[in-house]
Design a protein around this motif. Structure first.
Motif, short mmCIF file in Angstrom:
data_model
loop_
_atom_site.label_atom_id
_atom_site.label_comp_id
_atom_site.label_asym_id
_atom_site.label_seq_id
_atom_site.Cartn_x
_atom_site.Cartn_y
_atom_site.Cartn_z
N LYS A 2 0.53 -1.58 0.24
CA LYS A 2 -0.20 -0.09 0.25
C LYS A 2 0.60 1.03 -0.49
O LYS A 2 1.73 1.39 0.89
CB LYS A 2 -1.20 0.05 1.32
CG LYS A 2 -1.50 1.25 1.27
CD LYS A 2 -2.61 1.12 3.06
CE LYS A 2 -3.94 0.10 2.47
NZ LYS A 2 -4.89 0.16 3.63
N SER A 4 1.19 5.20 0.87
CA SER A 4 0.68 5.67 1.49
C SER A 4 0.65 7.56 1.32
O SER A 4 1.85 7.55 0.52
CB SER A 4 1.19 5.71 2.93
OG SER A 4 0.91 6.95 3.54
N ASP A 28 5.83 -5.79 7.75
CA ASP A 28 4.21 -5.32 8.20
C ASP A 28 3.73 -4.30 8.15
O ASP A 28 2.77 -3.39 7.14
CB ASP A 28 3.81 -6.30 9.26
CG ASP A 28 3.55 -7.77 8.60
OD1 ASP A 28 4.03 -8.13 7.59
OD2 ASP A 28 3.69 -8.34 9.86
N SER A 32 1.51 -1.86 5.33
CA SER A 32 0.15 -1.47 6.12
C SER A 32 0.37 0.23 5.61
O SER A 32 -1.23 0.58 5.54
CB SER A 32 0.26 -1.58 7.26
OG SER A 32 -0.41 -3.41 7.26
N SER A 221 2.26 1.50 17.99
CA SER A 221 1.55 0.71 18.79
C SER A 221 2.77 0.02 19.60
O SER A 221 2.04 -0.97 20.69
CB SER A 221 2.51 -0.59 17.54
OG SER A 221 4.37 -0.21 17.39
N ARG A 237 1.32 -3.30 12.13
CA ARG A 237 0.68 -2.69 11.31
C ARG A 237 -0.58 -2.03 11.26
O ARG A 237 -0.91 -0.86 11.34
CB ARG A 237 -0.45 -4.74 10.35
CG ARG A 237 0.24 -5.00 9.78
CD ARG A 237 -0.57 -6.18 8.69
NE ARG A 237 -0.07 -6.69 8.42
CZ ARG A 237 0.29 -7.68 7.26
NH1 ARG A 237 -0.31 -5.96 6.54
NH2 ARG A 237 0.67 -8.29 6.40
N SER A 238 -0.71 -2.36 12.89
CA SER A 238 -1.76 -1.36 13.24
C SER A 238 -2.05 0.51 13.40
O SER A 238 -2.80 0.66 12.82
CB SER A 238 -1.46 -1.05 15.05
OG SER A 238 -1.52 -2.92 15.24
N ARG A 241 -2.72 1.04 9.63
CA ARG A 241 -3.52 0.37 9.08
C ARG A 241 -5.38 1.52 10.70
O ARG A 241 -6.21 1.50 9.26
CB ARG A 241 -4.22 -0.89 9.74
CG ARG A 241 -3.39 -1.85 8.74
CD ARG A 241 -3.97 -3.45 9.37
NE ARG A 241 -3.63 -4.31 8.32
CZ ARG A 241 -3.85 -5.74 8.59
NH1 ARG A 241 -4.77 -5.55 9.56
NH2 ARG A 241 -3.60 -6.13 7.46
N THR A 244 -5.72 4.40 8.58
CA THR A 244 -6.46 4.71 6.76
C THR A 244 -7.45 4.82 7.10
O THR A 244 -8.80 5.88 6.39
CB THR A 244 -5.79 3.46 6.36
OG1 THR A 244 -4.25 4.33 6.30
CG2 THR A 244 -6.36 3.87 4.50
N ARG A 245 -7.82 4.16 8.27
CA ARG A 245 -9.61 3.65 8.84
C ARG A 245 -10.24 4.96 9.82
O ARG A 245 -11.31 4.97 8.56
CB ARG A 245 -9.57 2.01 9.61
CG ARG A 245 -10.87 2.15 9.87
CD ARG A 245 -11.30 1.10 11.00
NE ARG A 245 -10.76 1.20 12.15
CZ ARG A 245 -9.99 0.49 13.18
NH1 ARG A 245 -9.41 -0.32 12.39
NH2 ARG A 245 -9.69 0.59 14.20
#
Length: 275
Positions: A2, A4, A28, A32, A221, A237-238, A241, A244-245
């Motif tokens: 991905k 960014s 990872d 992400s 994280s 990944r937190s 991710r 982005t969410r």
């Protein structure tokens, strides 16, 4: 992978190629959408080291810098943060007195500061126990923290602190007395009531509300890369991710993302975070 459109920075992460997932964890993060990390040195016991003098922390710091170099080969930007975990003062209680460990930890911080001074690292790590200790241990731990803040002031660098849950309001005066800007003292695993520079765990539900207030903070994280504790504290990944969410769902804005992941860490650590 991905790509960014903006920097995504993890303000506090551990990577341990020796016993953990190592570069796979960093991959990872990158896959992400992550772009920048503040790589924090692990405790001495993670390398089987029982420190007896400050110089004994050198292998820990050298391992951190070696890991940083390997992660950079992946295309990530890495800022090493070197120091002494505050729990070391009690971890070795069967073989060292608290007073002995406090002196060793201060000497280890002196060594870490030399890495900052030569440009190998960007910040120091210190703190005080986040669990109940006696008054003597508490005073010694505060002396170690004060020493770290004095070194931060002398080096002109940020200091990340691992400490008890809560605002740590007294650290403001400690920093000022040490000649350091409290705005460059990062409260790792922060709560919103801290007057220091807060770094919030990415899953903290208060992040959107703080963004609406225009609050300056960073995200982390605190990934441990410990096979005995997979995913602790949260996975690599937190940070990308969750960022982005939150952005996709309208909980935060692009301006918020820039402030969290570029503007604030750039100011606090004295680095330039950009794509």
């Amino acid at each position: 992978m991905k790509k960014s459109p903006f920097p995504i920075t993890d303000d506090h992460i551990h990577i341990h190629p020796g016993t953990g997932r190592g570069l796979e964890a960093a991959k990872d993060f990158q896959k992400s959408g992550g772009t920048h990390i503040f790589l924090v040195s692990l405790p001495s016991w993670s390398y089987g080291i029982v420190p007896g003098k400050g110089e004994d922390y050198r292998p820990v710091f050298e391992a951190t810098l070696k890991t940083a170099a390997a992660i950079r080969e992946l295309g990530l930007t890495v800022y090493p943060v070197l120091g002494i975990h505050p729990a070391e003062i009690t971890y070795f209680s069967e073989i060292r007195t608290e007073g002995e460990m406090a002196a060793i930890m201060q000497a280890g911080l002196d060594l870490a500061a030399r890495y900052v001074a030569d440009g190998s690292a960007v910040a120091l790590k210190s703190g005080r126990p986040h669990y109940p200790v006696g008054p003597g241990c508490w005073d010694l731990s505060n002396a170690v923290l004060a020493h770290a803040l004095e070194l931060g002031g002398a080096c002109g660098c940020a200091v990340q602190i691992h400490a008890e849950t809560g605002p740590c309001t007294d650290v403001v005066q400690m920093a000022e007395q040490a000649g350091m800007d409290p705005g460059r003292v990062v409260k790792h695993f922060a709560t919103p009531d801290t007057p220091l520079a807060p770094s919030f765990l990415a899953r903290d539900e208060i992040i959107p509300a703080l963004c609406r207030e225009g609050r300056a903070f960073t995200m982390e994280s605190d990934y441990m890369d410990d096979p005995a504790r997979p995913g602790a504290v949260i996975g690599p990944r937190s940070v990308p991710r969750i960022t982005t969410r939150l952005l996709a769902g309208g909980a935060i804005t692009g301006e918020d993302v820039h402030r969290i992941h570029a503007e604030t860490p750039s100011r606090v650590y004295g680095v330039e975070i950009a794509l």
